[in-house]
Design a protein around this motif. Structure first.
Motif, short mmCIF file in Angstrom:
data_model
loop_
_atom_site.label_atom_id
_atom_site.label_comp_id
_atom_site.label_asym_id
_atom_site.label_seq_id
_atom_site.Cartn_x
_atom_site.Cartn_y
_atom_site.Cartn_z
N ASP A 1 -2.23 -7.22 122.28
CA ASP A 1 -2.25 -7.07 120.82
C ASP A 1 -3.28 -6.03 120.40
OD1 ASP A 1 -0.26 -8.93 120.53
OD2 ASP A 1 -1.56 -10.54 119.78
N ARG B 1 -1.82 -11.85 125.84
CA ARG B 1 -1.59 -11.55 124.44
C ARG B 1 -2.75 -10.84 123.75
NH1 ARG B 1 3.16 -11.36 122.37
NH2 ARG B 1 3.68 -13.47 123.09
N GLU B 2 -3.98 -11.32 123.95
CA GLU B 2 -5.11 -10.75 123.22
C GLU B 2 -5.31 -9.27 123.56
OE1 GLU B 2 -9.87 -11.59 122.36
OE2 GLU B 2 -8.70 -12.96 123.62
N GLU C 1 3.37 -2.26 115.38
CA GLU C 1 2.69 -2.85 116.53
C GLU C 1 3.68 -3.39 117.56
OE1 GLU C 1 -0.25 -2.87 113.21
OE2 GLU C 1 1.90 -3.28 113.43
N ARG C 2 4.79 -3.92 117.07
CA ARG C 2 5.77 -4.50 117.97
C ARG C 2 6.55 -3.43 118.73
NH1 ARG C 2 10.84 -8.04 115.84
NH2 ARG C 2 9.62 -9.75 115.47
N SER D 1 2.34 -4.37 127.79
CA SER D 1 3.50 -4.66 126.94
C SER D 1 4.80 -4.93 127.70
CB SER D 1 3.72 -3.54 125.93
OG SER D 1 2.57 -3.37 125.13
N ARG E 1 -1.98 -2.51 121.22
CA ARG E 1 -0.91 -2.12 120.30
C ARG E 1 -1.45 -1.83 118.91
NH1 ARG E 1 4.84 -4.68 121.83
NH2 ARG E 1 4.35 -5.82 123.73
#
Length: 296
Positions: free
Chosen positions: A258, A254-255, A179-180, A187, A261
């Motif tokens: 995330d 972020r949500e 994911e990262r 991103s 991803r």
């Protein structure tokens, strides 16, 4: 000490194989547990390697080659003399892959060669020429194809969220969660904020340890701060302020980031081989070109 390193490396190899099987089985609980154990063993491996290096440096000897890289916390100590590090050239320079690993570990997210080079020169002991990174990912992919998970880490590619192909010009570390390493629409901004936090935290660690950061490190942090609302005011550069401002903005994205991803990572795990999950699927244009060549 060598026996301990070999034992830890064997454990790492076994754990990576177990993680691969857990991910193929889509057993998230087992994968999470194995990742935690991997992190513990990797930390022990780096500590053992540092201890061996320190012992050999104290005795005036040279240690055997390794691919260890200091974590951000470890890099607060004064860098060892080149004579105590792995030598790969007449000047005794640290291997490029290790330099890149150190910089990426500090940054905490995929980054371009120019930024990797700037970070390494700002915080570590010798220059990293960005042009040397041009063939690094291909070299790492060849090594992985030949040896599998023999190394503790590989310098790999960030992957595009839609096609799961290598993101142009972005490098990552193989031990990071998939994911990262995925790059979605939001991103680049989220990773920029992650880079800023990593840089600011390293400056804080160095300052607290009594190792004043270089002017290049402060200039790097300033460049980040000038592009983050609320991070830089009244001509004062405060790492804590940069961290707070970066976290505040990152929370906005972020949500969604995330979720994008995570969805792409799930597709990658179901569609890609191990090597493709690290280095990306072949770009569509290459597939079409190869197919056309075969037809002719």
């Amino acid at each position: 000490m060598t026996a301990l390193l070999e034992e830890l490396e064997e454990q790492l190899s076994q754990l990576r194989a177990q993680l691969r099987e857990a991910r193929r089985a889509r057993d998230k609980a087992a994968a999470s547990r194995i990742r935690g154990e991997l992190r513990r063993v990797e930390a022990a491996w780096e500590e053992a390697l540092d201890a061996e290096e320190a012992a050999e440096a104290a005795s005036g000897g040279q240690r055997a080659p390794s691919h260890a890289a200091a974590s951000p916390a470890e890099s607060t100590a004064p860098p060892p003399r080149p004579a105590a590090r792995e030598k790969r050239s007449a000047q005794g320079s640290i291997p490029v892959r290790e330099q890149v690993h150190q910089a990426l570990t500090l940054l905490g997210a995929p980054a371009a060669p120019k930024l990797i080079s700037s970070v390494y020169e700002a915080f570590f002991s010798e220059p990293l020429v960005a042009t040397k990174l041009a063939s690094l990912r291909r070299d790492e992919e060849r090594s992985f194809n030949a040896q599998g998970y023999a190394r503790p880490y590989y310098i790999c590619a960030a992957l595009t969220h839609d096609r799961l192909t290598p993101a142009r010009g972005l490098l990552a570390v193989s031990v990071w969660p998939l994911e990262r390493r995925i790059i979605g629409p939001l991103s680049p901004r989220v990773d920029f904020l992650t880079h800023a936090v990593g840089t600011a935290e390293q400056i804080q660690r160095m300052t607290a340890a009594g190792h004043p950061p270089s002017e290049a490190a402060w200039q790097l942090l300033r460049r980040f701060a000038l592009n983050i609302p609320g991070a830089y005011a009244d001509d004062e550069l405060d790492p804590a302020r940069v961290i707070s401002a970066a976290h505040t903005e990152a929370a906005v994205h972020r949500e969604s980031d995330d979720a994008e991803r995570a969805a792409a990572a799930d597709r990658a795990r179901s569609q890609l081989t191990d090597v493709q999950q690290l280095f990306g699927a072949a770009p569509l244009r290459n597939v079409l070109r190869d197919t056309g060549s075969a037809d002719r």
